[in-house]
Structures are given as structure tokens and as C-alpha cells.
Design an enzyme around this catalytic site. Sequence first.
Site, short mmCIF file in Angstrom:
data_model
loop_
_atom_site.label_atom_id
_atom_site.label_comp_id
_atom_site.label_asym_id
_atom_site.label_seq_id
_atom_site.Cartn_x
_atom_site.Cartn_y
_atom_site.Cartn_z
N SER A 139 8.58 31.63 -0.75
CA SER A 139 8.54 33.06 -1.01
C SER A 139 9.97 33.45 -0.18
O SER A 139 10.84 34.09 -0.90
CB SER A 139 7.47 33.77 -0.49
OG SER A 139 7.67 35.08 -0.34
N ASP A 145 8.30 35.88 -7.37
CA ASP A 145 7.83 35.96 -6.01
C ASP A 145 7.01 37.34 -5.70
O ASP A 145 6.21 37.43 -5.01
CB ASP A 145 9.13 36.11 -4.94
CG ASP A 145 8.63 36.19 -3.61
OD1 ASP A 145 7.61 35.23 -3.08
OD2 ASP A 145 8.68 37.03 -2.78
N ARG A 194 -0.99 36.75 -3.57
CA ARG A 194 -1.57 36.12 -2.51
C ARG A 194 -2.18 37.12 -1.63
O ARG A 194 -3.25 36.95 -0.57
CB ARG A 194 -0.43 35.54 -1.84
CG ARG A 194 0.13 34.30 -2.54
CD ARG A 194 1.34 33.55 -2.11
NE ARG A 194 1.71 33.44 -0.50
CZ ARG A 194 2.53 33.71 0.02
NH1 ARG A 194 3.85 33.96 -0.59
NH2 ARG A 194 2.77 33.48 1.27
N HIS A 246 17.35 35.67 8.63
CA HIS A 246 15.99 36.28 8.25
C HIS A 246 15.06 36.19 9.39
O HIS A 246 15.16 34.80 9.78
CB HIS A 246 15.38 35.46 6.89
CG HIS A 246 14.09 35.94 6.57
ND1 HIS A 246 13.80 37.12 5.81
CD2 HIS A 246 13.03 35.44 7.01
CE1 HIS A 246 12.94 37.16 5.57
NE2 HIS A 246 12.13 36.30 6.17
N LYS A 299 14.19 33.77 -2.29
CA LYS A 299 15.24 34.99 -2.38
C LYS A 299 16.58 34.66 -1.55
O LYS A 299 17.47 35.39 -2.02
CB LYS A 299 14.46 36.16 -1.73
CG LYS A 299 13.21 36.70 -2.70
CD LYS A 299 12.44 37.69 -2.25
CE LYS A 299 11.57 37.31 -1.00
NZ LYS A 299 10.62 38.19 -0.48
#
Lengths: 425, 425
Positions: B185, B163, B170, B84, B189
Site C-alpha cells: 500500500s 489501493d 481492509r 514517508h 504510491k
Amino acid sequence: MSFSAVDVITTKRDGSALSDGQITWVLEAYQRGEVAEEQMSALLMAVFFRGMADRELRTWTDCMIASGETLNLGGLSRPSVDKHSTGGVGDKISLILAPLVAACGACVPQLSGRGLGHTGGTLDKLESIPGWRAALTNDEIRTQLESVGAVICAAGAGLAPIDRRLYALRDVTGTVESIPLISSSIMSKKIAEGTHALVLDVKVGRGAFIKTIERARELASTMVALGESHGVATVARLTAMDQPLGRAVGNALEVVESVDVLRGGGPSDVRDLTLALAREMLGLVGIDVDPAVKLDDGSAYDVYRSMIQAQGGDPDAVLTPAPIHDVITADTSGFVTVVDALGVGVAAWRLGAGRARKEDPVSAGAGVICLVREGDRVEVGEPLFELYADDDEHLARGREALRGAATIGDDVPVSIGILLERITK
Amino acid sequence: MSFSAVDVITTKRDGSALSDGQITWVLEAYQRGEVAEEQMSALLMAVFFRGMADRELRTWTDCMIASGETLNLGGLSRPSVDKHSTGGVGDKISLILAPLVAACGACVPQLSGRGLGHTGGTLDKLESIPGWRAALTNDEIRTQLESVGAVICAAGAGLAPIDRRLYALRDVTGTVESIPLISSSIMSKKIAEGTHALVLDVKVGRGAFIKTIERARELASTMVALGESHGVATVARLTAMDQPLGRAVGNALEVVESVDVLRGGGPSDVRDLTLALAREMLGLVGIDVDPAVKLDDGSAYDVYRSMIQAQGGDPDAVLTPAPIHDVITADTSGFVTVVDALGVGVAAWRLGAGRARKEDPVSAGAGVICLVREGDRVEVGEPLFELYADDDEHLARGREALRGAATIGDDVPVSIGILLERITK
């Protein structure tokens, strides 16, 4: 100029001052529904953490005032002066103070609210008088100020209406306890009301929402500065709210006690605080009259009667306590070291005198009579509190809440008195 | 056990840790609609100021995972490992890395998102390939992981669905930039996706949303701890995002550059970073293969072709830049001291490659080719950037955004390289 809600929020969040343009935009856009509730609550939480500089708070309060109408008290034959208390247990001072100060020659536009939680509301108390009505039009307020000199009535929905929405939002989002937000909420309504001068009674102690003298001082200074910057002569007194004010806590019970004071009697702490606040109010509008004289010669009581009658009430109605009655007695002998205002306030609420939500009704006759004060000597079995309720269920709840509200010890407690500090510009 | 939203908010506001019960209740009640958006935003702002302790964050992330389904990657013939990136300009690494690591013997479930603002999204890039589809079912994901070894597809709505709501909230309430909220967040996932191991590419610099190495370190450590506490072997690399990665910034432009790297060519910074991340991924799942060999011998490219075909795409399609073309040239001679990733990212966005709102379409062919890198020597009039857009209006906006994106000076700038730090448990 165009702004974005996220920019306003992050500016405050990151510790910078909001510009006048940002504040004006965000409050106006909130009123128009273009800034969402969740954005405003995030901003309020950021204000909770970061505070507001003087200029920001002044602009914020200006915008709250500009969100609605303002009363015009110009052209009256007497100067106007109001009092606001941050809320205490047994605080019936307004009922005595408004007619007293009117009897001394000022006029008092006391636009008030209802009680919530453990502190009572002035309007709830007066509504225990048969026929009395809290809702007046702006014209009726002016007329009564001219003819009687004193008005205690509901603050109309037109004064700083955005405060209603902001307060409801703060109430559910954990953002009530912020000095700038409290100050702007109180002062926007008082400034919109049009009073020339204002005395603030900032309660501090166990029974108040402000627990420390430092925080009370900060709140008082902030409100005094806000008032003065808007042309309202403002003085604050910090007063102790550890034990209840006077003996009576409950709607009709407090009206009865107020009348006692208006007739020259009643508990000395209620009389003393009323006189101290009256002197502050008269001083602000330059009236050199001794209010003690006006209490003792019956002229304050006369104004009170006229004030009640002008709003449809019967000042001669006999106000009776609620029918279910009980007494709490001392389980040991000694000196009363604590009479906990919070405990007594919660008990009166549970007995039926208060409400948890603003839609709830309140009982006129329910409440507590405190038979002792801190420093009193009591013997085992001697009564400490009388309780009044409309039914057994409320009585039981009130009894439960009163458990531990009085502490008895071997030593005489040190008394600090009620009048703590005076805050001026 | 019953909780109140105001109690949860004020607990965090006043600096205490939330209990597991409070966290579980508030997130579940928010999902049920019993905690309002304005209450959640106030809580998120309180979290912004107060942070979360390790245990709170673990529980918070657990609840986010429990808000939806989890993918089961057990029973596959190869270990799974994902990557990620926190988002950079020209960051096309996933397109190369997923097939490369699959070619080395792991399987890579790369569930990705779309671009927003100045950083591009992996799905947007692949969608410039005719026929390619981002949406796969869970069964299709498993099948493709087994047959091809690499999947890049849209994260389904079923993974940590809360989320989506929290992020949208947010985004409008100024509560994006909070390390615990960012960490939970991302990690909720990735953990729900079921990967066995995870490499985090935490971008830091002008073109990243994290600007300082200290904050990047904090975010990386927090995410590594979260992954490890949930049984996912996790390593983070902090990498520089001051200038764009590679030369191409834009959807089709980046696919073309990725294919260059997959065929053993392409810009050295893209190749080097891909290899470094591949080595981390392979290390976490215990595969001892040199990924450079798999790039150079064409096997990574073969997996890429299979991966694109498996999702309906034509790997042989010729991807052309958008038709309106322009060049920006150097107005002085010297050394390129800055190529500002943020400026280039915004320019690509304005040219049409990015979007401001998640509903907006993106252009496949729009974007920027950076012809110089920091440290290059240029002469006056030499081209610095090529711009591609679908129409003159977008071209003009992109040109405007690129103004000042490159700085030319007299001294050779000091290069710090891309790979900055490595964070493990």
C-alpha cells in the site's frame, strides 16, 4: 451491548475465542444486513485458520438454528430418527434406509438436498419417479410421518435460513473446507428439523470431500458433540468412499437399484451399509428389531411404496435408462485394483446426472453402471462400465471423464471394507 | 489464461505461492468488478495468515502501480527524494524536512494524506494556514518542484487507485495489520509518484501502530526491498514513538512548532530527527551539504515560505490556538516516567484535531501542548499539558482521554533515544 464487526473479526483472527455475545451479534447483524458480505467472508477465513472452541461452535450453531423456524416432531406416536451422509458417489442409502427404519417402528424425517458437482442428491434421484414431489408443508411432513413413518422431502427454506447465505458465501470465497463451518451447517438444519436421534455417515476417501481418516474423525466427533449438546442422540459411522457404492450411479439408475435392495436383492455393499446404519438408528431410539428381516419379508418395500405414493409418485412406473448407450471395456487382463469413485462421479455428472450450479436441470436416465468392483478378475475386452446419456455430446464428455477411472493390475488389492470406525460421544 | 477467484484464494489459503498470472488476474479482475469484495477480503485474510514471498509481493505491488498513472519526475534539474512516515503523534517532520532538503539542493515531492484516528495528517496541518491548498495537478507539482524544490500536496486519485479500494476494504474486514499489505500500500504510491529515492521513518512504540522492534524491522526490510527492486534507492530508520514528537499535537499548533524549528529553534527531538532524516535523504541522492547549516542560516525557512506561497498560503498568517483552554497539572511530585503518545494522540483527536472517518472535518486550532517529557522532574501542581478546543464538549472529551497519559514516579526513567535502527538493502 454493541459490537463492531472489525473487533469480532480481529478477535478470531488473533486466536482468541469469540464470546457468546460477539457470535450472536455478528450472525444477527449479518442477517439484518448490517455486517457486510466482505466482513463475514473475512471472519469465515479467520475461522478457517483458527477453528472454533466447543462453546463457540455450540453458540454459533444455536444462532444458525435461531435464524429460522424449527419443526416440532413431538406428539408423534413413534420416536424420530434421521440419517445424514456427507456425500458419496452412488450413495442411494436414504431411499432404502428411510422406509426400512420406518418398517421397524421408528419414524424417519429425512429432509434432503439436491446434488452438486460429482455427488448426487437424494431429491434428484426420487424426482426420476413420475409424479413424485419433493416439496411438503410442515403439516404434510407430520401427517406422513404419522401415517407412513417415512418422509424424504426438500428441507424447507425456513430451517436455519442463514445457512443458505453462509454456504453461498463460503462457496465463492474458499471457505468451504472448515470443520466447524461444515459441522454447524449440517447440524443446524438437522437440529432445527426436530429429530430425536441422528446417525451420521461420514464418507472418507477418493470420492468423498474428506480424504483422510483423521479429518473424518475430527468432523464426526465435532458433529456428534454438537448433536448431543442440543439433545439429539447422535452416532457417526466413518465409511469408505474410494469406489462407488453399489453398481448404479445416476438418478433413475439408483432408484432401480434401491428397489432391488428393498426387495431383498441388490449389491451386497449397499445392503450391508444400509443394515449397519439402520441398526445404529434403531439402537438410538431403543427399538429391538432386526432390520434384515424387514428387508427380506417385503415390509420395507411396502413402506417405500406408500412413501412414494404419499408424495404423488407412481412406485410401479418403469424407470428407463437414457437412450444413448455405450460400454467401456478392459484393455488388459488382471485384477481391478481401483474403481475411482471421483472419476465415476464426475462421469455421471458429465453424462447429465449432475449439475454444476444449483439452478441447472438434471437428466433422470443418465449415469454409469459399474460392472466391476475392486478385487474382481477381468479379461481383456470384458465390459467395465455401461454409460447412459440423453445425447452424443453428453456421452462423449462422460466417456472422457471415465478414462482411467478403473485400474487393472497383476495383484489382488487389499480390501479394507466399507465400515471403518464408529464415533460416539 | 483464465483463473478462478476461488482457486486463487485457496492457493494462498493452503500456503502455496501465487503465480504472477494469478496475482495479475485477481487484481485486474477486482478492478473490473469481476472479483467481488467478499472474495478479495477472503484473499486478504488468507494473505494475513500466510504472508507473501518476495516475488509475490513484487508482482502484487507492480499490479497496484499499474492500476493507475505514474508521475514522471525525470528531466528536473535536481534529483528527487521523498520521505514517508508510518504515522506518529506530533509527527510534523515533513513540514520542516521537505523545505530543508530542498534548501540543500534536492527536490522533494511529498505526496501526503490526511489523518485518521489518533495520528494527524500532514495535509490537515498545512490546511490550518489560510489560503493554502492541498490539491495540485501533475503539471503544477513539476513546476513547483523546479521553482521551489519542495511540494507537499495531496496524492492524486490517479496514483495506484486500487489501493484506495483495497485500503477501504481492509479497514472494515480486519486485514489492515499485514506486513505485505501495508508495504504494498505504501510503496505502490511512493513508486508511482516517481521519486528517485526514499527514506522511510518506521515508527515503533506505544503511539505507533507497530508496537515491537521485531515487527518494525520486518516492515522496514520488506519496504526497503520493494523500493530497491523497483529502482528507488530506499533506506529505513526505525524511530521510537512512545512519547509524542515535540511539544505540539494538533494542526495549527504543529505548524507553529515547525516554523520554530525552521527558524533554528524548537524542541530538540524534532530538530534532531529532522536532521537525521535529511542526512539520509541527501546521502541517497549524493548531496554533500550539512542540513544543520541550512536550518540555522534561514534558507530552509525561506524555502518553506516559498512553498506555502506557491500553494496559495500566507506564511505570515498568525495561527492561533482554539479559544477554550485548560491545563492539566501534576497530582504528585517526582519524575515523569511515561508520556503516553497514544493517550495524547487520542486526546488531540477528541479535542477536535483528528477525525474518525475520512469525511469528517478537523479543527485547525484544537490540540495538546505537552509541557513535560519523560525524565523531567515535576512538582505537585505543576502544569503537564495545555488543552485547546473549540467548545466545552470537545474540551471535556479531550480531558477525559488525557487521564493517565502522564505517569509520575520516584525513579528517573531510562531513555532509549528516538533513533533506533537503520535498515538498508
